[in-house]
Structure formats: structure tokens, C-alpha cells
Design an enzyme around this catalytic site. Sequence first.
Site, PDB file in Angstrom:
ATOM      1  N   TYR A   1       0.615  -1.112   0.089  1.00 45.04           N
ATOM      2  CA  TYR A   1       0.241  -0.341  -0.151  1.00 45.04           C
ATOM      3  C   TYR A   1       0.457   1.464   0.348  1.00 45.04           C
ATOM      4  CZ  TYR A   1       0.942  -1.438   4.891  1.00 45.04           C
ATOM      5  OH  TYR A   1       0.827  -1.707   6.246  1.00 45.04           O
TER       6      TYR A   1
ATOM      7  N   ARG B   1       7.931  13.767   7.724  1.00 42.61           N
ATOM      8  CA  ARG B   1       8.430  12.821   6.441  1.00 42.61           C
ATOM      9  C   ARG B   1       7.263  12.974   5.090  1.00 42.61           C
ATOM     10  NH1 ARG B   1       7.012   6.540   7.792  1.00 42.61           N
ATOM     11  NH2 ARG B   1       5.053   7.077   7.684  1.00 42.61           N
TER      12      ARG B   1
HETATM   13  C1  LIG Z   1       8.362  -1.739   8.072  1.00 36.95           C
HETATM   14  C2  LIG Z   1       6.735  -2.242   8.630  1.00 36.95           C
HETATM   15  N1  LIG Z   1       6.842  -3.036   8.686  1.00 36.95           N
HETATM   16  C3  LIG Z   1       5.531  -3.730   9.265  1.00 36.95           C
HETATM   17  C4  LIG Z   1       4.673  -2.706   9.237  1.00 36.95           C
HETATM   18  C5  LIG Z   1       3.132  -3.095   9.527  1.00 36.95           C
HETATM   19  O1  LIG Z   1       2.537  -3.673   8.570  1.00 36.95           O
HETATM   20  P1  LIG Z   1       0.623  -3.867   8.513  1.00 36.95           P
HETATM   21  O2  LIG Z   1      -0.051  -3.118   9.103  1.00 36.95           O
HETATM   22  O3  LIG Z   1       0.823  -4.292   7.530  1.00 36.95           O
HETATM   23  O4  LIG Z   1       0.468  -5.482   9.100  1.00 36.95           O
HETATM   24  C6  LIG Z   1       4.635  -1.239   8.534  1.00 36.95           C
HETATM   25  C7  LIG Z   1       3.427  -0.196   8.218  1.00 36.95           C
HETATM   26  O5  LIG Z   1       3.228   1.052   8.019  1.00 36.95           O
HETATM   27  C8  LIG Z   1       6.045  -0.656   8.739  1.00 36.95           C
HETATM   28  O6  LIG Z   1       6.431   0.168   7.715  1.00 36.95           O
END
Ligand SMILES: Cc1ncc(COP(=O)(O)O)c(C=O)c1O
Length: 397
Positions: free
Chosen positions: A209, A356
Site C-alpha cells: 500500500y 516525513r
Molecule cells: C516497516 C513496516 N513493517 C510493518 C508494518 C506493519 O504493516 P501492517 O499494518 O500492514 O501489518 C509497517 C506499516 O507501516 C511498516 O512500515
Amino acid sequence: MTDFARTRALFHLPDGVIYLDGNSLGPLPVAAKARVARMIADEWGDLLIRGWNDAGWMEAPRRIGDRIAGLIGAEPGAVVMGDTLSIKVFQALASALELNPRRRIILSDSGNFPSDLYMAEGLIRLLDRGHQLKIVDPEAVEAAIDESIAVLMLTEVDYRTGRLHDMRALTRAAADAGAISVWDLAHSAGALPVDVAEAGADFAIGCTYKYLNGGPGAPAFIYVAPRHAETARPALSGWLGHAAPFAFDLAYSPGRGVERMRVGTPPIIALAALDAALDVWESVDMADVRRQSIALIDLFIREVEAQCPVLTLASPREGARRGSQVTFRHPEGYAIMQALIARGIIGDFRAPDSIRFGVAPLYIGEKDVRDAVGVIADVVNHRGFDRPEYRKKALVT
Ligand SMILES: Cc1ncc(COP(=O)(O)O)c(C=O)c1O
């Protein structure tokens, strides 16, 4: 050469907005609207349950996984879609730990996204086998890799500062020490060239996304290196990761290769939006994206430092050391970002003091950067942020 004027026209960009938050949520690809509408009307509407076979819904997670594979340097057939990134972190880490059963340390860094660390904590508690999460400074990761490490779990691009790890060097160091590597590519996929196969990564995961523009809550991906694909055991052993889901066996038996990382029913409407978003990449060379992203962010930094010196650069100054975002610090960062958003400059804020800006060359150009910095300078230098409504914290920052 990638034609960025052409790619820009493929997105819906609202009037009066300069969109610098594609590192959080990419904008709507124009084609996704029609594609989702068509999927709903023709497939869900008319095919009904037949869509699973007749419209290829069941294979969509693998088919779209192959499209992602092309963007992250993965071997065909090594990526599958599904669930959210946090779930994929859990899956990758659980399988990685099982592949290294005699060791107990998961090494990560303080620049990792908290959800990754939280998932590790939860998994450690659940396993109850004495695993430990060791968190070091990003600069100290390489020195902390030794033969006690079971899994090196890192996010390549720091979500706050944009600092870029040397994936190849750290993966090699991990492998040399007998550790398994798990790379989170949330801020890398679609932002810069990635080559998981060449780097020798064991597992990689990421969301779609952000720079891939798949839409809010778009499904995540998981990569399992082919050398592990038939031995990695899935901790989330759902029926669609079973070797024969429609045999309805009472006992679990993992599917072939990365198929075993599927869990349950895939989000077909969301996958349709993502599929359309990935069409944009057909005419894009990632090396051009990288070059342009570095040039635009260099310009961004130069202009901000010239026009509003009270903002402190939090990102690496050297283009090769950062991802596709730039971050500045200011004690009033939250209010500044709200004031910018009110004026159509959309970025975001990360506690405690970081503003950011994601710079995605597919739809952001030099004029956008110059115009945005003009507004930033006006807001910061004339304290246009100094209003109570800009200090009211929203649920999402
Ligand atoms: C580096 C990273 N890992 C994990 C996540 C968590 O993703 P999700 O909300 O799709 O589980 C994010 C969300 O922005 C992220 O930036």
C-alpha cells in the site's frame, strides 16, 4: 528511459494537493477504479462462487506474487500474497527460527518498525523456548552479528529517517555466522532497486500500500528463498497453505513451495486493485526511479536548508544511504505537518518530532518539490503552524 510524465498521468492526484505521503499510502492508480468496479460487477456479481475457478481468484495470490517478485529481484514462484505485513513478519520469523533450532537470539535494531518487534515479542512468548529479542542501534547491527544469532530481522529502510541498510553486506554477514535473514521491504518495494535473490536473503516480506500503490490495507507479500521453500514450516497452518485444501484432510500437510505461506481466503477485491496498480510498473525502470528519487530529495534538502534552517535534517544526506523519503525534525513537528496538510502539502508526522515526506518519482516532479518547500518555508518561518487546531492530535498522525 522511464517517462515520468506518462506515469504521473496514471494516478488520480486531487487538485490543490502535492502528495508527499506515498511512503505511507500510495495514491489511487486511475485504472484501479475501473478494475475494481469491473471485478465487482462481472466477477463477484455475475460469476458468483464460480469466480474462484473461472476468474482465477484462487491463483491470484501466486500470480500477483510473481509480479511482485519482478520488482524485488525474487525468483519466479518464490513470492505469495496475503494477509497484512505484521502477519507475514510473524510467519517469516517463526519459520526462520525453526530453521535454526539450536540458537535463541533474534537480532534487530531500534530503527525497525515497532510492529515487527511486537510480533517477535509475541512469538517468543508463544514459543516459550527461551528466545530473546536483541535490539541494537542500526549502526551496531553488523558488529552484533555472531554465532549466537538465530535470525537477523531488519527493515531495510528506516520508516522514520529513511536510513538504508546495506542489505547485501548484512545478509552475507548473517549467513557467514550461520544466521537466517528476514528482511522487511515495506519502504523498499517500489522505492528502490531490490534484489533479494542476489543478496541471498532467506525471507523477505513487505506491504503493497506504500510505493506499490495497492490501496489502503492492500495485501502483503512474503518471499521464501527457493532453498528453504520445501523445508520452511508454516506456523500459521491455514487450509489454503495445505497441499490439497479441497481434500479437507484432518491433518495438515504443507503445500508446495511458497504456497504453504498462504493462510486463508485471499482478499480478491483488494488483489484486483493491486493488480491494476502493478500495471503502472510495466513501463518503469527501477534504476530511473532511484536516480530521480535521489535527485528530487537532494533538491528537497538543499531548498529546505536554504529557506528554513530551523528544520533539522534527520535523513542521511548521501542519496545512496537513504530510501525514497526525507525527514526533518522540529519540536513543533506535529503542528507544522497539520498546517502543511491544511495547505495541501500532504506528508506525515512520526513521534516525537519528525515530519516525513515521501518522494515517489512516478507522480512527483521537480516543480512539486519546489512548490512544497515554498509552502514549508512559509509555514515554518512565519509560524503558520502556531494555532490550537494544529496541535490537536488525531488518531492517525
Ligand atoms: C516497516 C513496516 N513493517 C510493518 C508494518 C506493519 O504493516 P501492517 O499494518 O500492514 O501489518 C509497517 C506499516 O507501516 C511498516 O512500515
